[in-house]
Design a protein around this motif. Structure first.
Motif, PDB file in Angstrom:
ATOM      1  N   THR A 184       0.834  -1.208   0.000  1.00 50.47           N
ATOM      2  CA  THR A 184       0.000   0.000   0.000  1.00 50.47           C
ATOM      3  C   THR A 184       0.863   1.250   0.000  1.00 50.47           C
ATOM      4  O   THR A 184       0.615   2.197  -0.762  1.00 50.47           O
TER       5      THR A 184
ATOM      6  N   ILE B  60      -8.661   7.844  -6.373  1.00 56.55           N
ATOM      7  CA  ILE B  60      -7.520   7.348  -5.611  1.00 56.55           C
ATOM      8  C   ILE B  60      -7.885   5.976  -5.070  1.00 56.55           C
ATOM      9  O   ILE B  60      -8.948   5.786  -4.478  1.00 56.55           O
TER      10      ILE B  60
ATOM     11  N   HIS C  94       1.953   7.535  -6.298  1.00 52.22           N
ATOM     12  CA  HIS C  94       0.736   8.053  -6.928  1.00 52.22           C
ATOM     13  C   HIS C  94       0.876   9.541  -7.239  1.00 52.22           C
ATOM     14  O   HIS C  94       1.458  10.305  -6.464  1.00 52.22           O
TER      15      HIS C  94
ATOM     16  N   GLY D 254      -4.491   1.338   5.094  1.00 51.79           N
ATOM     17  CA  GLY D 254      -4.021   2.171   3.997  1.00 51.79           C
ATOM     18  C   GLY D 254      -4.810   3.460   3.821  1.00 51.79           C
ATOM     19  O   GLY D 254      -4.275   4.461   3.323  1.00 51.79           O
TER      20      GLY D 254
ATOM     21  N   LEU E 278      -3.073   7.005   3.435  1.00 48.25           N
ATOM     22  CA  LEU E 278      -3.426   7.925   2.359  1.00 48.25           C
ATOM     23  C   LEU E 278      -3.694   9.329   2.900  1.00 48.25           C
ATOM     24  O   LEU E 278      -3.246  10.319   2.321  1.00 48.25           O
TER      25      LEU E 278
ATOM     26  N   THR F  33       2.537   1.923  -3.335  1.00 47.64           N
ATOM     27  CA  THR F  33       1.586   2.440  -4.320  1.00 47.64           C
ATOM     28  C   THR F  33       1.271   3.909  -4.082  1.00 47.64           C
ATOM     29  O   THR F  33       1.274   4.728  -5.003  1.00 47.64           O
ATOM     30  N   LEU F  34       0.995   4.257  -2.831  1.00 48.70           N
ATOM     31  CA  LEU F  34       0.620   5.638  -2.505  1.00 48.70           C
ATOM     32  C   LEU F  34       1.790   6.607  -2.672  1.00 48.70           C
ATOM     33  O   LEU F  34       1.594   7.762  -3.056  1.00 48.70           O
TER      34      LEU F  34
ATOM     35  N   VAL G 263      -6.905   2.568  -2.756  1.00 48.16           N
ATOM     36  CA  VAL G 263      -6.153   2.122  -1.586  1.00 48.16           C
ATOM     37  C   VAL G 263      -6.121   0.601  -1.574  1.00 48.16           C
ATOM     38  O   VAL G 263      -7.163  -0.046  -1.620  1.00 48.16           O
TER      39      VAL G 263
END
Length: 249
Positions: free
Chosen positions: A94, A210, A101, A230, A234, A97-98, A212
């Motif tokens: 997670t 977005i 982003h 997550g 975020l 990925t964030l 998660v």
């Protein structure tokens, strides 16, 4: 008590030979639980009677009971470690990925908006909305949390294209959330969807989406835990990206 605790509790009674047996066992626990008394005696270079005396000194009736206790501990530790390890894997995925982003589209919408509203469809999502509100207050930015369906109806009548709504939904399948998203889209009110990695109607309707990463961990034979931490990661990352963006300006 655990075996190690029994050893410590009876340590004053142990000879140097007993301590050597325990040192070997503690360093080879996984192998020892599958050994016979004779195999352990051979591996540790002590007599079978020495091992039996050691197990009795620490409160076991014999080697079989001692080995059974060790095996139970190994099984318990294995079951406890597996969920934690999987939790770490989910959180790390997670975070990766964030961190990569591109939040620029979302942040531009926030910066140019007259007011920013947050609506979460469930308890977890409402907690995330509250956390976002708390974080942004640190930078003197006020976000407005919408508490329920009745507030949505009243809010919809007053929103304009100069406002922004964050619509937070775990799976993006809530009837209220979909209805709200459709209303926002129809009236030209920009909104950002925050959902898990599921193909959902809310994300398709949103100006910015977005996602998660979430996952499930089996914690017992009939129970699983959905890891949704997550969403809170975020909230923090979005706030920090917002600060980076506005500080550059």
């Amino acid at each position: 008590m655990k075996v190690a605790e029994l050893v410590n509790h009876n340590y004053a009674r142990l000879t140097a030979n007993d301590q050597y047996v325990w040192q070997y066992v503690s360093n080879h626990r996984t192998e020892v639980v599958n050994m016979t008394l004779a195999e352990l005696a051979k591996k540790s270079n002590v007599s079978k009677s020495s091992i039996l005396r050691f197990t009795q000194k620490i409160s076991f009736r014999g080697f079989s009971e001692f080995k059974y206790a060790l095996k139970n501990e190994e099984t318990t530790q294995s079951l406890e470690a597996a969920p934690v390890k999987k939790f770490g894997t989910i959180i790390n995925a997670t975070l990766d990925t964030l961190m990569t982003h591109d939040f620029s589209g979302t942040i531009r919408l926030m910066v140019r908006s007259r007011k920013v509203f947050l609506y979460g469809t469930g308890n977890l999502q409402r907690l995330m909305a509250q956390e976002m509100r708390r974080l942004f207050l640190a930078d003197n930015v006020t976000l407005f949390v919408v508490e329920g369906v009745d507030e949505i109806k009243a809010l919809t009548r007053t929103l304009t294209s100069e406002d922004l709504v964050f619509l937070i939904s775990l799976h993006g399948e809530s009837d209220n959330a979909i209805s709200f998203a459709q209303s926002l889209r129809t009236n030209g009110i920009p909104f950002v969807s925050i959902t898990s990695y599921i193909d959902n109607e809310i994300a398709k309707l949103a100006n910015e989406s977005i996602f998660v990463n979430t996952g499930e961990i089996e914690i017992s034979e009939n129970h699983t835990l959905e890891v949704a931490d997550g969403f809170f990661l975020l909230a923090s990352i979005l706030f920090l990206r917002y600060c980076e963006f506005t500080n550059q300006k």
